[in-house]
Design an enzyme around this catalytic site. Structure first.
Site, PDB file in Angstrom:
ATOM      1  N   CYS A 121       0.824  -1.200   0.000  1.00 42.88           N
ATOM      2  CA  CYS A 121       0.000   0.000   0.000  1.00 42.88           C
ATOM      3  C   CYS A 121       0.861   1.255   0.000  1.00 42.88           C
ATOM      4  O   CYS A 121       0.596   2.208  -0.742  1.00 42.88           O
ATOM      5  CB  CYS A 121      -0.912  -0.022   1.225  1.00 42.88           C
ATOM      6  N   CYS A 221      -6.010  -3.233   7.250  1.00 48.30           N
ATOM      7  CA  CYS A 221      -7.137  -2.303   7.144  1.00 48.30           C
ATOM      8  C   CYS A 221      -8.319  -2.892   6.399  1.00 48.30           C
ATOM      9  O   CYS A 221      -9.472  -2.609   6.741  1.00 48.30           O
ATOM     10  CB  CYS A 221      -6.682  -0.993   6.508  1.00 48.30           C
TER      11      CYS A 221
END
Length: 382
Positions: A121, A221
């Site tokens: 990410c 997440c």
């Protein structure tokens, strides 16, 4: 600048111009760290723009809480920006995030690898795309709430930015930022990298930010409930197929309920009886749907082949290497794309990131593609 309980020392954002003439973009996840980073940037006197990434479709985002870039987090970031008197934008990166992070996460599990999605990410939407967006806005700096430090030193070719560990070793996030490029580091700033977490929370409370007591995200997440297997099974149903569990000698010891439930080094869930010592997953053979297990010593690795290197430091062979975010760096030698550990290292698996350091300084890193057992006599052909 002094509040009731906290004395705030404004960090030097190294803008190269008076702050009042500068524009700063802040990546805001909706948590306390990025909120305090935004507060410090705003107090510098620069024009500050907060940016939050929406990484899920709207229907999913509004349901999620307690995870980075969720629906509640977007709202919290907007409230912090309103409190600070700065602009706030939300960028829809849902498709980019799904393709570059979630799909890659599922693919790695299907290949029997141990994924590190936070590094992916940061290398993709968090830094690459935000960096481009900040440049489009004419920003003089891109600020984040990571616990790392940017240190500028004079070299033979002039000043050069280095990436160093966060001052608080319990919060250091440098392992996940090894993919940061020199071009990105020229723009990036990390104003809380010198601070301990407790002080960051105290500063947020003193400033009246609504996120001051907000819990940190504990899970990946996009899997806030911790059910990684459930996500992978939905995306890659073939990983749920049962198969054999075999020993290092090839003898069948039992059956497993799908490789999706296992990573290298795992002991839990094997449910093998009759062994004189604990057995661990030593290798995953996804094509054959087979787990190879052995004693703990069979997990020891002497070297690892690493691909997709990103290098911020000079060419040097003697380094310290971390192969997991919570492990201590260990001495090793870099030989091209191969890391040779001074002593056998445990917990090394394909798919993980190997990150090289010179003391506090991050030199670079890459993805572990293959490992070599330190106990070759125990290994069997795949």
């Amino acid at each position: 600048m002094t509040g009731k309980d906290v004395t705030v020392t404004l960090p030097d954002l190294q803008l190269g111009k008076p702050p009042e003439a500068a524009r700063v973009v802040v990546a805001m996840s909706g948590g306390v760290d990025s909120s305090v980073a935004a507060m410090l940037a705003a107090r510098s006197g620069a024009e500050v723009i907060g940016v939050t990434l929406q990484l899920y479709d709207h229907g999913e985002a509004v349901k999620r809480s307690g995870a980075c870039c969720a629906g509640q987090d977007i709202y919290d970031a907007s409230q912090v920006c309103e409190k600070l008197g700065i602009a706030h934008y939300v960028l829809d990166y849902e498709s980019r995030f799904r393709e570059g992070v979630i799909e890659r996460f599922a693919d790695d599990y299907a290949r029997g690898r141990t994924p590190v999605p936070c590094s992916l990410c940061n290398q993709g939407v968090k830094f690459t795309d935000l960096h481009a967006f900040a440049r489009e806005l004419g920003a003089d700096a891109l600020v984040t709430g990571h616990y790392v430090r940017r240190v500028v030193r004079n070299g033979p070719n002039g000043p050069r930015a280095e990436l160093h560990k966060g001052r608080d070793p319990a919060r250091d996030q440098s392992y996940f930022l090894y993919g940061t490029t020199a071009e990105q580091l020229d723009l990036l700033r990390f104003p809380i990298g010198e601070l301990p977490k407790a002080e960051v929370r105290a500063m947020a409370a003193e400033a009246g930010l609504i996120v001051a007591a907000k819990p940190d995200s504990q899970d990946i997440c996009f899997v806030p409930d911790g059910d990684y297997a459930g996500l992978v099974k939905r995306l890659r149903p073939e990983t749920e197929a049962p198969g054999e569990i075999v020993g290092l000698d090839g003898r069948v010891l039992g059956q497993h309920r799908g490789i999706v439930h296992f990573t290298v080094g795992q002991r839990r869930g094997l449910e093998i009886g009759g062994s004189a010592e604990p057995l661990y997953v030593v290798r995953i053979e996804p094509d054959a749907r087979r787990l190879v297990v052995g004693p703990k010593q069979a997990l020891a690795v002497s070297e690892a082949r690493v691909g997709s290197w990103n290098w911020l430091g000079e060419d040097q062979r003697e380094v310290e290497v971390k192969v997991r975010s919570l492990s201590r760096p260990v001495p090793a030698v870099l030989d091209g794309g191969v890391i040779r550990f001074h002593q056998p290292e445990f917990g090394v698996a394909p798919g993980q990131a190997a990150v090289a350091y010179d003391g506090e300084r991050l030199l670079g890193g890459g993805w572990i593609e293959e490992t070599r057992s330190a106990f070759a006599a125990l290994a069997v052909a795949a």
